[in-house]
Design an enzyme around this catalytic site. Structure first.
Site, short mmCIF file in Angstrom:
data_model
loop_
_atom_site.label_atom_id
_atom_site.label_comp_id
_atom_site.label_asym_id
_atom_site.label_seq_id
_atom_site.Cartn_x
_atom_site.Cartn_y
_atom_site.Cartn_z
N LYS A 1 0.85 -1.20 0.00
CA LYS A 1 0.00 0.00 0.00
C LYS A 1 0.88 1.24 0.00
O LYS A 1 1.94 1.26 0.67
CB LYS A 1 -0.89 -0.03 1.24
CG LYS A 1 -1.91 1.10 1.35
CD LYS A 1 -2.82 0.84 2.55
CE LYS A 1 -3.89 1.93 2.70
NZ LYS A 1 -4.76 1.66 3.86
N SER B 1 -9.62 1.53 2.99
CA SER B 1 -8.78 2.35 2.15
C SER B 1 -7.74 1.57 1.36
O SER B 1 -7.12 2.11 0.46
CB SER B 1 -8.07 3.41 3.01
OG SER B 1 -7.29 2.79 3.99
N SER C 1 -9.82 -0.89 7.11
CA SER C 1 -9.23 -0.68 5.78
C SER C 1 -8.48 -1.84 5.17
O SER C 1 -8.07 -1.75 4.02
CB SER C 1 -8.31 0.54 5.82
OG SER C 1 -9.08 1.71 5.98
#
Lengths: 496, 95, 499
Positions: free
Chosen positions: A84, A159, A183
């Site tokens: 990420k 997210s 997330s």
């Protein structure tokens, strides 16, 4: 297209690592296979903000050279992994999905990145995410939305949408995301993969760009329960650079995941299931899963989480307060975007005004307000007290049960654009994922089924601190009985 | 609890955030809705409850020994600066 | 030290007004701790390095970094608390103080708020011969900010340059109760506080270099009143003298206003040391909303009683105790002991000289006058003073044994500053032995009388006063070596001889 390409992207990380360690495959050929897959699907899915094909091949070749010299390679040898974009990678752009860090290259690697390098994993790119990890759909990325591999018109969740989608589409065998209020778990559920939020403190946050410091955890995405454990093992444990990281987090013995669920008790929090708004398909899937676990030998016990209904309110005070402080450093002075504008105050306001997107601004303002003079007691302090009640609820429930079973999300993946205009509606999606974050306990999203539209359904297991093993063991038992995790999205079945 | 645009401006100033005039009404509305939602916490009796600021349990970690070490990545770190004057970071004057 | 004296013409009206009011002063002192590394990272804390060379991702506030607490910073803070009699809180909590400034990299300072490390305590000060106890509210740990420098730009566009070497240096903030009543008391308080910190070796205590900083809170109230008046805060005080002056200035300013029926505005003032005035900060000072909340990246600091006791047991002897011990053991006056315990090194020096010479009071005199006179000129610390305690002890011993006069001793002392020999050797080398042999003294007396027939005749004529002149001449001739009493006896004998 060589047969090898479709082979390697289908294999588990465990198989890949073993093959590379034993010389049955080269890290380079494995990496090439995943790179080729991503060449095809990433442009459509917009999974990556920054792909790293040259670096990946260089790492892979270096691994192969070491193997040729007779060195023993690590547990993730040759396994392509995506990270990420809020995880710091030295010399590689790390934007957190924001314009304020466009082009920013950290001068250091996050702790988890160092651990992955030591394990032999091959980083193939930085994945898209909601800006500064704030969001549940990856639509808040300042760059572009990522698409769900199961239906390109839908969100992958957020997210950590890019990381979840990358694993789902087989652009990487594993990925890392971060979970603050769901997330990792929510995009895992939307994308039909495993997503683990470790116990708070189990994985070092050094090098994870902070959103909410008392909630953030880096978490693995994978396609099997064992692969999830394998990745967790590579990154868990105390790091001297993070005072909140814990020595109690120790690697899981993969074989212990095969023990089945006989003798385990699974807690069902009937009160949070009583709410409206849970899609019928998810409710049905949940009941089926509970029954399947009972059949497999677990006992089911009713528990309650009476204060979970206040979790969203609590979270959006605590997390935003911490975020408002954590994001104060983005001021254009030492790195990142600087807007040229007048005096210092004007420069700050313009930089942050231009550099942050709407959701980030909203949360900063909310958090600033919650901490401000006259409001601290009514908002922030009060929320931290409710947090204590939620922690106690979990502790009490987990005295009676080894793990709790409940949904991850009230719905499956929603269409892109559907919820962007109503922030509160977006927040209410987190109803099932936030409680475990506030309590700091480990929670796992595992693929449990599909709805009528063929969209993945994930279910959640939450457990006692540092008992990730129990969660994965239950998920493994389910996996053995149900093929939800094994199904592949159409985009991942395409032949080049 | 609804909040007005002047409050939004005050908080934005505290947070050094520019909210464009065209966005102010919308931001006030959205923040107001969220604040109204979180008001549910007011109804709870929290007299005897200690706040949680840290969920970490267990023995506290050892503190760092007092040893100075040079930073190997100092130049790399400073290279990210938007504006420098020799060794210094340069910014518009503090008013 | 002297009190700030206004011109005589103005003294009376101000003094009269001042007498009606009681000044109430509290000081906030920030002391940089002498750790090798910063409080939350391993960067060096050394003073004077090239800008931005003692920085790392952590103290630069880069994305993703975390603080890791320095154990010695905690130790030094606890030592300080114990030295001033504070309660050491077994659990204290770090908090974020949020505000924006270019030399504050994270946009917040990690400090302590609700639960500081130390609470209470006191510092005893001696002001105008009176001992007074100044209470402390608290002592807490925090990180220092970097430095902002404001050079003027070329085209009139001003910029600020930022150096973050200092960002993250550990500080303790020491907050006093509003127990001080004058600029002079504040001066003594700061002197005493610095002394304690230097004794503990936790801080250099140097205001000019910035390792000790002070802000003053000043208010006045009618004498006898219980409530406090509105207070102002004075910043930019870069020496103990400025603190004293600024407080005196502000007291007068407030008294004048209150007398004139005007209210005191609660504000922050900056001291202008060039013009000796305190002025309102130019920009409108909004009350800061620091939005304190507990620092989630750091766990609460938990200290065990056993550990705290361990620290207490290893504290060095502190100034008050050392002073009292010297009075007790050496029998010297309190005033002497106060001067001699200015630093621990000086006290140690004194003790060695006293022991070596067997003359505690004489040793004290010599250090307070001769040694300190030289040191005041040269600014040397006692550790680098050219005459070590052994040699000085020997010199004092020689005086006590009457081997040389006090006057000759001063000459020897001067020589010892630049020569490495002991006093006996110097006396030999430079022919400074005393002349106390009667025959030699009479010969000297005859020489002097022969050289000064006039005064000799005057004395014989009955003018007693010229005797002193003749003694002086004889002393001069002998280069001070003549034994004073024996010389006088010899001179009288010779004068009456030749009558």
């Amino acid at each position: 297209m060589s047969p090898a390409t479709s082979d390697w992207v289908e294999r588990s990380a465990e198989e890949i690592a073993e093959s590379v360690r034993e010389g049955k495959a080269t890290a380079e050929e494995v990496t090439r296979a995943f790179l080729a897959r991503a060449d095809s699907t990433a442009p459509r899915l917009a999974t990556f903000l920054h792909r790293m094909p040259e670096e990946a091949l260089a790492s892979a070749r270096a691994l192969d050279a070491r193997r040729a010299r007779g060195e023993r390679l690590g547990a993730l040898a040759g396994v392509p992994i995506a990270l990420k974009d809020n995880i710091c990678t030295r010399g590689i752009p790390t934007t957190c999905g924001s314009r304020i860090l466009e082009g920013y290259r950290p001068p250091y690697d996050a702790h988890v990145v160092e651990r992955l390098a030591a394990s032999g994993a091959v980083v193939v790119g930085k994945t898209n995410c909601d800006e500064f990890a704030m969001g549940s759909s990856t639509e808040n990325s300042a760059y572009r939305p990522t698409r769900n591999p199961w239906d390109l018109a839908r969100v992958p969740g957020g997210s950590s949408g890019g990381s979840a989608a990358a694993v789902s589409a087989r652009e990487a065998a594993l990925s890392l995301g971060s979970d603050t209020g769901g997330s990792v778990r929510q995009p895992a559920a939307f994308c039909g993969v495993y997503g683990l939020k470790p116990t708070y403190g189990a994985v070092s946050r050094y090098g994870l760009v902070a959103f909410a410091s008392s909630l953030d955890q880096i978490g693995p995405f994978a396609r099997t329960a064992r692969d999830t454990a394998l990745l967790f093992n590579a990154i868990c444990g105390r790091d001297a650079r993070d005072m909140t990281s814990r020595p109690e987090a120790v690697p899981i013995a993969l074989d212990s995941l095969e023990r089945g669920v006989k003798g385990l008790s699974i807690g069902i929090p009937r009160d949070i299931l009583a709410g409206e708004g849970i899609a019928p398909a998810i409710r049905a899937c949940f009941e089926r899963a509970a029954a399947a676990l009972r059949t497999a030998g677990a006992s089911l016990v009713d528990v309650t989480l009476p204060h979970a209904k206040h979790a969203i309110a609590t979270y959006y005070l605590v997390a935003t307060a911490e975020a408002s402080s954590n994001l104060a450093r983005y001021d254009g002075v030492r790195y990142g975007l600087r807007a040229k504008d007048g005096n210092l105050t004007q420069m700050y306001e313009a930089t942050r005004g231009q550099g942050f997107g709407r959701e980030v601004k909203r949360r900063i303002l909310l958090g600033t307000y919650a901490l401000s003079a006259g409001y601290y007691d009514a908002y922030y302090l009060r929320a931290q007290k409710v947090r204590t009640l939620i922690r106690r609820d979990f502790a009490t429930a987990l005295e009676k049960a080894d793990a709790l079973l409940f949904p991850v999300t009230p719905t499956t993946a929603f269409p892109i654009g559907e919820k962007v205009d109503d922030p509160l509606a977006m927040y209410l999606n987190d109803i099932f994922s936030i409680p475990a974050s506030l309590a700091g306990v480990p929670a796992l999203s595992f693929p449990a089924g599909f709805d009528e539209a063929g969209l993945p359904i994930g279910l959640q297991l939450a457990g006692r601190p540092f008992q990730e093993e129990t969660l994965l063991r239950v998920a493994r038992a389910y996996e053995a009985a149900d093929d939800a995790a094994a199904r592949i999205p159409a985009i991942a079945k395409e032949r080049a | 609890m609804p909040i007005d645009v002047s409050t939004v401006r005050k908080i934005a100033a505290l947070a050094r955030l520019r909210v464009e005039p065209a966005e102010e009404e919308r931001m006030a509305r959205e923040l107001g809705a969220i604040l109204t939602y979180v008001e549910q916490l007011q109804a709870l009796d929290l007299e005897e409850i200690e706040p949680t600021s840290q969920v970490t349990e267990g023995a506290p970690p050892a503190l760092r020994p007092d040893e100075a070490r040079p930073c190997e990545v100092r130049d790399e770190a400073l290279a990210e600066a938007p504006d420098r004057d020799g060794d210094y970071f340069r910014v518009p004057q503090v008013v | 030290m002297s009190e700030v004296r206004p011109p005589v013409a103005e003294a009376d009206p101000k003094a009269a007004a001042r007498a009606k009011y009681e000044p109430v002063i509290g000081l906030e002192v920030h002391a940089q701790l002498k750790t090798a590394s910063k409080i939350f990272c391993s960067c060096s804390t050394e003073f004077g390095a090239r800008a931005n060379t003692q920085v790392c991702p952590v103290c630069l506030g880069l994305p993703g970094v975390l603080p890791v607490l320095n154990e010695r910073a905690v130790l030094f803070a606890v030592m300080t608390g114990l030295a001033v009699g504070s309660t050491i809180n077994r659990r204290s909590v770090f908090a974020r103080k949020n505000y924006f400034y270019p030399d504050l990299p994270k946009g917040y300072q990690i400090s302590q708020y609700d639960r500081p490390l130390c609470e209470g305590g006191a510092v005893e000060v001696l002001a105008e011969g009176v001992r007074k106890r100044i209470g402390l509210v608290r002592i807490h740990l925090e990180e220092d900010a970097g430095k902002s420098l404001h050079p003027e730009g070329k085209e009139g566009v001003s910029t600020t340059r930022v150096d973050l070497n200092r960002a993250g240096v550990p500080l303790i903030e020491i907050v006093s109760e509003p127990d001080l009543r004058s600029g002079a008391e504040a001066y003594h308080y700061l002197t005493k506080l610095k002394q304690i910190l230097v004794y503990l070796d936790v801080c250099d205590g140097n205001m000019e270099e910035g390792s000790l900083r002070c802000d003053a809170n000043v208010s006045v109230r009618p004498r006898g009143a219980k409530e406090f008046g509105t207070k102002t805060e004075i910043k930019n005080l870069n020496s103990f003298r400025y603190v004293e002056k600024a407080i005196a200035f502000e007291i007068d300013r407030q008294v004048a206003r209150v007398e004139a029926g005007e209210r005191i505005v609660q504000e922050t003032l900056l001291w202008d040391s060039a013009r000796n005035v305190a002025e309102t900060m130019r920009s409108k000072e909004e009350a800061h909303d620091y939005r304190y909340f507990p620092e989630p990246d750091l766990l609460p600091l938990d200290l065990t009683p056993a550990w705290i006791d361990g620290v207490r047991a290893t504290l060095p002897e502190l100034p008050d105790a050392l002073r009292e011990r010297l009075v007790r053991e050496q029998g010297i006056p309190e005033y002497d002991a106060e001067v001699l315990t200015e630093t621990r090194a000086l006290a140690t020096y004194y003790e060695e000289v006293a022991t070596r010479s067997g003359q505690p009071k004489l040793a004290s005199n010599w250090i307070m006058t001769e040694v300190n006179a030289v040191r005041n000129k040269t600014g040397q610390p006692i550790e680098s003073f050219p005459i070590d305690a052994g040699r000085l002890g020997d010199l004092v011993g020689m005086i006590a044994a009457e081997k040389i006069s006090g006057k000759i001793a001063k000459t020897v002392f001067e020589r010892m500053l630049s020569e490495a020999d002991g006093p006996e050797a110097i006396v030999q080398k430079h022919g400074l032995l005393p002349i106390d042999d009667e025959a030699a003294l009479r010969a000297l007396a005859r020489e002097v009388l022969a050289a000064n027939p006039g005064p000799a005749a005057e004395f014989r004529g009955g003018k007693e006063k010229t005797f002193a002149f003749l003694v002086g001449q004889a002393m001069k001739q002998s280069r001070g070596r003549a034994h004073p009493e024996k010389l006088q006896a010899a001179l009288r004998a010779v004068l009456s001889e030749e009558a």
